[in-house]
Enzyme design. Structure first.
Site, PDB file in Angstrom:
ATOM      1  N   ILE A   1       5.139   8.274   7.227  1.00  0.00           N
ATOM      2  CA  ILE A   1       4.563   7.325   6.213  1.00  0.00           C
ATOM      3  C   ILE A   1       4.717   8.210   5.086  1.00  0.00           C
ATOM      4  O   ILE A   1       4.022   9.298   4.996  1.00  0.00           O
ATOM      5  CB  ILE A   1       3.094   7.016   6.405  1.00  0.00           C
ATOM      6  CG1 ILE A   1       3.002   5.867   7.409  1.00  0.00           C
ATOM      7  CG2 ILE A   1       2.471   6.385   4.863  1.00  0.00           C
ATOM      8  CD1 ILE A   1       1.745   5.429   7.904  1.00  0.00           C
ATOM      9  N   PRO A   2       5.844   7.891   4.408  1.00  0.00           N
ATOM     10  CA  PRO A   2       6.421   8.872   3.255  1.00  0.00           C
ATOM     11  C   PRO A   2       5.542   9.345   2.021  1.00  0.00           C
ATOM     12  O   PRO A   2       6.037   9.038   0.871  1.00  0.00           O
ATOM     13  CB  PRO A   2       7.649   8.312   2.957  1.00  0.00           C
ATOM     14  CG  PRO A   2       7.474   6.845   2.908  1.00  0.00           C
ATOM     15  CD  PRO A   2       6.512   6.673   4.143  1.00  0.00           C
ATOM     16  N   CYS A   3       4.395   9.821   2.424  1.00  0.00           N
ATOM     17  CA  CYS A   3       3.434  10.113   1.110  1.00  0.00           C
ATOM     18  C   CYS A   3       4.329  11.391   0.081  1.00  0.00           C
ATOM     19  O   CYS A   3       3.843  11.683  -0.884  1.00  0.00           O
ATOM     20  CB  CYS A   3       2.243  10.816   1.722  1.00  0.00           C
ATOM     21  SG  CYS A   3       2.265  12.001   2.896  1.00  0.00           S
ATOM     22  N   HIS A   4       5.381  11.920   0.629  1.00  0.00           N
ATOM     23  CA  HIS A   4       6.118  12.984  -0.066  1.00  0.00           C
ATOM     24  C   HIS A   4       6.848  12.400  -1.170  1.00  0.00           C
ATOM     25  O   HIS A   4       7.336  13.077  -1.986  1.00  0.00           O
ATOM     26  CB  HIS A   4       7.073  13.946   1.043  1.00  0.00           C
ATOM     27  CG  HIS A   4       8.074  12.959   1.684  1.00  0.00           C
ATOM     28  ND1 HIS A   4       7.962  12.139   2.741  1.00  0.00           N
ATOM     29  CD2 HIS A   4       9.313  12.678   1.130  1.00  0.00           C
ATOM     30  CE1 HIS A   4       8.948  11.572   3.374  1.00  0.00           C
ATOM     31  NE2 HIS A   4       9.678  12.010   2.298  1.00  0.00           N
ATOM     32  N   ARG A   5       6.860  11.029  -1.017  1.00  0.00           N
ATOM     33  CA  ARG A   5       7.611  10.349  -2.082  1.00  0.00           C
ATOM     34  C   ARG A   5       6.868   9.955  -3.298  1.00  0.00           C
ATOM     35  O   ARG A   5       7.109   9.290  -4.350  1.00  0.00           O
ATOM     36  CB  ARG A   5       8.208   8.759  -1.664  1.00  0.00           C
ATOM     37  CG  ARG A   5       9.468   9.228  -0.452  1.00  0.00           C
ATOM     38  CD  ARG A   5       9.982   8.046   0.134  1.00  0.00           C
ATOM     39  NE  ARG A   5      10.891   8.402   1.262  1.00  0.00           N
ATOM     40  CZ  ARG A   5      10.901   7.494   2.267  1.00  0.00           C
ATOM     41  NH1 ARG A   5      10.463   6.315   2.327  1.00  0.00           N
ATOM     42  NH2 ARG A   5      11.808   8.026   3.461  1.00  0.00           N
TER      43      ARG A   5
END
Length: 164
Positions: free
Chosen positions: A127-131
């Site tokens: 779940i791309p929280c880095h984005r």
């Protein structure tokens, strides 16, 4: 019963946790919200862990832009709403905490609450929280550290734009 394994990746060691046929955690060694002993369960092999590792390797090799894994998220209603929005951020793109608040129908000052929910995402990378970045385009906190966040953002850029 929950099972976990520590796996070596291009960005360091990750702990992958599965339960009842679903991925429930991908954690960095110094993750902000650490999994409990109960969440981790036993250190043991599991076919799903092998699939997670394979998909992570494909992602790091720029051969995968989305993950196809059964997941189970544990969080309150607001957290789950935020995590759903995170899953909708396209590969190679970014958004801000305030934009997520707006998508949820919350006032822009709710960006801080969004940031807290983003920081509690148990499925880093998947779940791309880095984005999610700051409103001025700056990198903000990341459970894996800002160097890893920058690496992941760079990884998702077209080949000619990559910094590594």
């Amino acid at each position: 019963m929950n099972r976990h394994a520590k796996v070596s990746t291009r960005i360091g060691e990750l702990t992958v946790v599965v339960s009842d046929g679903a991925l429930i955690g991908v954690y960095f060694p110094h993750h902000w919200v650490k999994p409990t002993a109960e969440t981790l369960g036993v250190e043991a092999s599991d076919p799903l862990i092998d699939v997670v590792v394979e998909q992570l390797e494909e992602y790091f090799a720029c051969e995968r832009v989305t993950f196809d894994l059964p997941t189970q998220l544990h969080g309150d209603e607001f957290q789950r709403r935020v995590w759903t929005v995170l899953e909708e951020i396209p590969y190679g793109e970014t958004t801000t905490y305030g934009e997520i608040a707006g998508r949820l129908g919350e006032p822009t000052h709710a960006a801080q609450a969004v940031g807290k929910a983003v920081g509690q995402n148990p499925l880093s990378i998947v779940i791309p929280c880095h984005r999610v970045i700051g409103k001025n385009g700056s990198l903000t906190g990341y459970a894996g550290g800002l160097k890893r966040k920058q690496f992941l953002l760079d990884l998702e850029q077209p080949v000619g734009a990559r910094l590594f």
